[in-house]
Design a protein around this motif. Structure first.
Motif, PDB file in Angstrom:
ATOM      1  N   ILE A  81       8.354 -27.057  46.858  1.00  0.00           N
ATOM      2  CA  ILE A  81       9.733 -27.090  46.373  1.00  0.00           C
ATOM      3  C   ILE A  81      10.681 -26.933  47.543  1.00  0.00           C
ATOM      4  N   GLY A  82      11.688 -27.741  47.562  1.00  0.00           N
ATOM      5  CA  GLY A  82      12.724 -27.616  48.576  1.00  0.00           C
ATOM      6  C   GLY A  82      14.090 -27.492  47.932  1.00  0.00           C
ATOM      7  N   TRP A  83      14.895 -26.639  48.481  1.00  0.00           N
ATOM      8  CA  TRP A  83      16.314 -26.572  48.119  1.00  0.00           C
ATOM      9  C   TRP A  83      17.100 -27.095  49.312  1.00  0.00           C
ATOM     10  N   PHE A  84      17.968 -28.043  49.039  1.00  0.00           N
ATOM     11  CA  PHE A  84      18.790 -28.673  50.062  1.00  0.00           C
ATOM     12  C   PHE A  84      20.254 -28.489  49.677  1.00  0.00           C
ATOM     13  N   ARG A  85      21.120 -28.677  50.659  1.00  0.00           N
ATOM     14  CA  ARG A  85      22.541 -28.666  50.340  1.00  0.00           C
ATOM     15  C   ARG A  85      23.246 -29.708  51.205  1.00  0.00           C
ATOM     16  N   THR A 116      29.337 -23.130  50.910  1.00  0.00           N
ATOM     17  CA  THR A 116      29.901 -24.082  49.954  1.00  0.00           C
ATOM     18  C   THR A 116      29.300 -25.462  50.164  1.00  0.00           C
ATOM     19  N   ALA A 117      28.731 -26.022  49.113  1.00  0.00           N
ATOM     20  CA  ALA A 117      28.058 -27.312  49.199  1.00  0.00           C
ATOM     21  C   ALA A 117      27.568 -27.700  47.811  1.00  0.00           C
ATOM     22  N   VAL A 118      27.083 -28.915  47.705  1.00  0.00           N
ATOM     23  CA  VAL A 118      26.296 -29.316  46.542  1.00  0.00           C
ATOM     24  C   VAL A 118      24.846 -28.998  46.864  1.00  0.00           C
ATOM     25  N   TYR A 119      24.210 -28.288  45.952  1.00  0.00           N
ATOM     26  CA  TYR A 119      22.831 -27.861  46.148  1.00  0.00           C
ATOM     27  C   TYR A 119      21.902 -28.709  45.294  1.00  0.00           C
ATOM     28  N   TYR A 120      20.815 -29.129  45.910  1.00  0.00           N
ATOM     29  CA  TYR A 120      19.822 -29.969  45.251  1.00  0.00           C
ATOM     30  C   TYR A 120      18.453 -29.313  45.316  1.00  0.00           C
ATOM     31  N   CYS A 121      17.708 -29.420  44.247  1.00  0.00           N
ATOM     32  CA  CYS A 121      16.302 -29.049  44.316  1.00  0.00           C
ATOM     33  C   CYS A 121      15.467 -30.315  44.382  1.00  0.00           C
ATOM     34  N   ALA A 122      14.288 -30.173  44.970  1.00  0.00           N
ATOM     35  CA  ALA A 122      13.400 -31.307  45.138  1.00  0.00           C
ATOM     36  C   ALA A 122      11.960 -30.831  45.044  1.00  0.00           C
ATOM     37  N   ALA A 123      11.086 -31.715  44.605  1.00  0.00           N
ATOM     38  CA  ALA A 123       9.659 -31.411  44.510  1.00  0.00           C
ATOM     39  C   ALA A 123       8.868 -32.508  45.208  1.00  0.00           C
ATOM     40  N   GLY A 124       7.858 -32.093  45.957  1.00  0.00           N
ATOM     41  CA  GLY A 124       7.061 -33.074  46.686  1.00  0.00           C
ATOM     42  C   GLY A 124       6.109 -32.387  47.633  1.00  0.00           C
ATOM     43  N   TYR A 126      10.808 -36.057  44.027  1.00  0.00           N
ATOM     44  CA  TYR A 126      11.647 -35.840  42.853  1.00  0.00           C
ATOM     45  C   TYR A 126      12.871 -35.017  43.264  1.00  0.00           C
ATOM     46  N   TRP A 127      14.020 -35.427  42.753  1.00  0.00           N
ATOM     47  CA  TRP A 127      15.279 -34.780  43.101  1.00  0.00           C
ATOM     48  C   TRP A 127      16.098 -34.517  41.849  1.00  0.00           C
ATOM     49  N   GLY A 128      16.825 -33.411  41.894  1.00  0.00           N
ATOM     50  CA  GLY A 128      17.804 -33.163  40.865  1.00  0.00           C
ATOM     51  C   GLY A 128      19.128 -33.837  41.206  1.00  0.00           C
ATOM     52  N   GLN A 129      20.095 -33.692  40.319  1.00  0.00           N
ATOM     53  CA  GLN A 129      21.379 -34.369  40.478  1.00  0.00           C
ATOM     54  C   GLN A 129      22.358 -33.549  41.302  1.00  0.00           C
ATOM     55  N   GLY A 130      22.030 -32.294  41.537  1.00  0.00           N
ATOM     56  CA  GLY A 130      22.890 -31.442  42.341  1.00  0.00           C
ATOM     57  C   GLY A 130      23.800 -30.568  41.506  1.00  0.00           C
ATOM     58  N   THR A 131      24.137 -29.413  42.056  1.00  0.00           N
ATOM     59  CA  THR A 131      25.081 -28.513  41.415  1.00  0.00           C
ATOM     60  C   THR A 131      26.002 -27.936  42.491  1.00  0.00           C
ATOM     61  N   GLN A 132      27.280 -27.906  42.181  1.00  0.00           N
ATOM     62  CA  GLN A 132      28.279 -27.484  43.164  1.00  0.00           C
ATOM     63  C   GLN A 132      28.333 -25.964  43.249  1.00  0.00           C
TER      64      GLN A 132
END
Length: 119
Positions: A32-36, A89-97, A108-114
């Protein structure tokens, strides 16, 4: 499909917990990765954990403040963010891989949350 939630406006020093709920994939089989991402900048990995929760990467800017956890029964992962700063402050995304800090490692990526940190 991954769906993030939990973003919002928080004051500096505050906390937020982001959720990433999955359907159609079992998150316990994946790293799992969290990106911003902020406008005009590259999407950066802030916290990544491998599929057996053994190796974890923290960006220098988040180590000691952000933690990740999983709830396999709910097929959900969480990003707990404490001591938030305006620069978070950013849009945060989760991802799986696959484990890694590169976007290409994740399928796999989510749509992001501010997340907005401001007084």
């Amino acid at each position: 499909q991954l769906v993030e939630s939990g973003g919002g406006l928080v004051q500096p020093g505050g906390s937020l917990r982001l959720s990433c709920a999955a359907s159609g994939v079992s998150l316990n089989n994946y790293a799992i990765g969290w990106f911003r991402q902020v406008p005009g900048k590259k999407r950066e990995g802030v916290l990544c954990i491998d599929s057996i929760d053994r190796d974890t990467f923290y960006a220098d800017s988040t180590e000691g403040r952000f933690t990740i956890s999983r709830d396999d029964a709910k097929n959900t992962v969480y990003l707990q963010m404490n001591s938030l700063k305006p620069e978070d402050t950013a849009v945060y995304y989760c991802a799986a891989g696959s484990y890694g800090t590169s976007r290409s490692a994740y399928d796999y990526w989510g749509q992001g949350t501010q997340v907005t940190v401001s007084s």
